[in-house]
Design an enzyme around this catalytic site. Structure first.
Site, PDB file in Angstrom:
ATOM      1  N   GLY A  15     -26.483 -24.518  55.438  1.00  7.03           N
ATOM      2  CA  GLY A  15     -26.023 -24.928  54.118  1.00  7.03           C
ATOM      3  C   GLY A  15     -24.632 -24.402  53.846  1.00  7.03           C
ATOM      4  N   GLY A  27     -25.309 -20.532  54.462  1.00  4.61           N
ATOM      5  CA  GLY A  27     -26.594 -19.970  54.854  1.00  4.61           C
ATOM      6  C   GLY A  27     -27.112 -20.677  56.086  1.00  4.61           C
ATOM      7  N   VAL A  28     -27.848 -19.953  56.869  1.00  6.10           N
ATOM      8  CA  VAL A  28     -28.454 -20.491  58.087  1.00  6.10           C
ATOM      9  C   VAL A  28     -29.943 -20.212  58.035  1.00  6.10           C
ATOM     10  CG1 VAL A  28     -28.559 -20.313  60.601  1.00  6.10           C
ATOM     11  CG2 VAL A  28     -26.371 -20.081  59.443  1.00  6.10           C
ATOM     12  N   ALA A  80     -31.645 -25.331  59.593  1.00  7.42           N
ATOM     13  CA  ALA A  80     -30.709 -25.919  58.641  1.00  7.42           C
ATOM     14  C   ALA A  80     -29.500 -25.012  58.472  1.00  7.42           C
ATOM     15  CB  ALA A  80     -31.392 -26.126  57.294  1.00  7.42           C
ATOM     16  N   CYS A  96     -35.338 -32.179  52.192  1.00  6.39           N
ATOM     17  CA  CYS A  96     -34.165 -33.060  52.250  1.00  6.39           C
ATOM     18  C   CYS A  96     -34.423 -34.395  51.557  1.00  6.39           C
ATOM     19  CB  CYS A  96     -33.723 -33.281  53.687  1.00  6.39           C
ATOM     20  SG  CYS A  96     -33.306 -31.771  54.554  1.00  6.39           S
TER      21      CYS A  96
END
Length: 110
Positions: free
Chosen positions: A40, A51-52, A38, A69
């Site tokens: 963000g 963020g990863v 993901a 999600c």
């Protein structure tokens, strides 16, 4: 997805859904469609936050208690579960290299 591919994992995007998912090819088996990564992003008061997340090797039990999600049917998976034997540091280095390759010419400092 390039980082996953370097560890022989097929990743794919899903239209209208954030994140990276295990590919839907028959080779992906029972984990096809599971979320593995993901990204963000947030912008607030003129500041950006990001963020990863790339699941490498983790206890996925806690994910069973949440609706990732907002989707109760969505499963999460990590690289280890789908057959990659890489260590977190190795994956982090590969991901950093991919980000630098893709964003290196895009980022400019004022």
């Amino acid at each position: 997805m390039d980082t996953l591919a370097s560890f022989s994992i097929e990743g794919e995007r899903k239209l209208g859904k954030p994140g990276i998912y295990i590919g839907s090819s028959p080779a992906s088996g029972k984990h096809a469609g599971s979320k593995i990564a993901a990204l963000g992003l947030k912008v607030s008061r003129g500041c950006t936050y990001h963020g990863v997340c790339l699941n490498v090797k983790m206890d996925l039990a806690s994910y069973a208690a949440i609706n990732a999600c907002g989707d109760a049917k969505l499963k999460s998976v990590d690289m280890s579960t789908v057959g990659a034997s890489a260590q977190s540091q190795e994956v982090a280095q590969q991901l950093a290299s991919e980000l630098i390759r893709r964003l290196g010419g895009v980022c400019h400092r004022s």
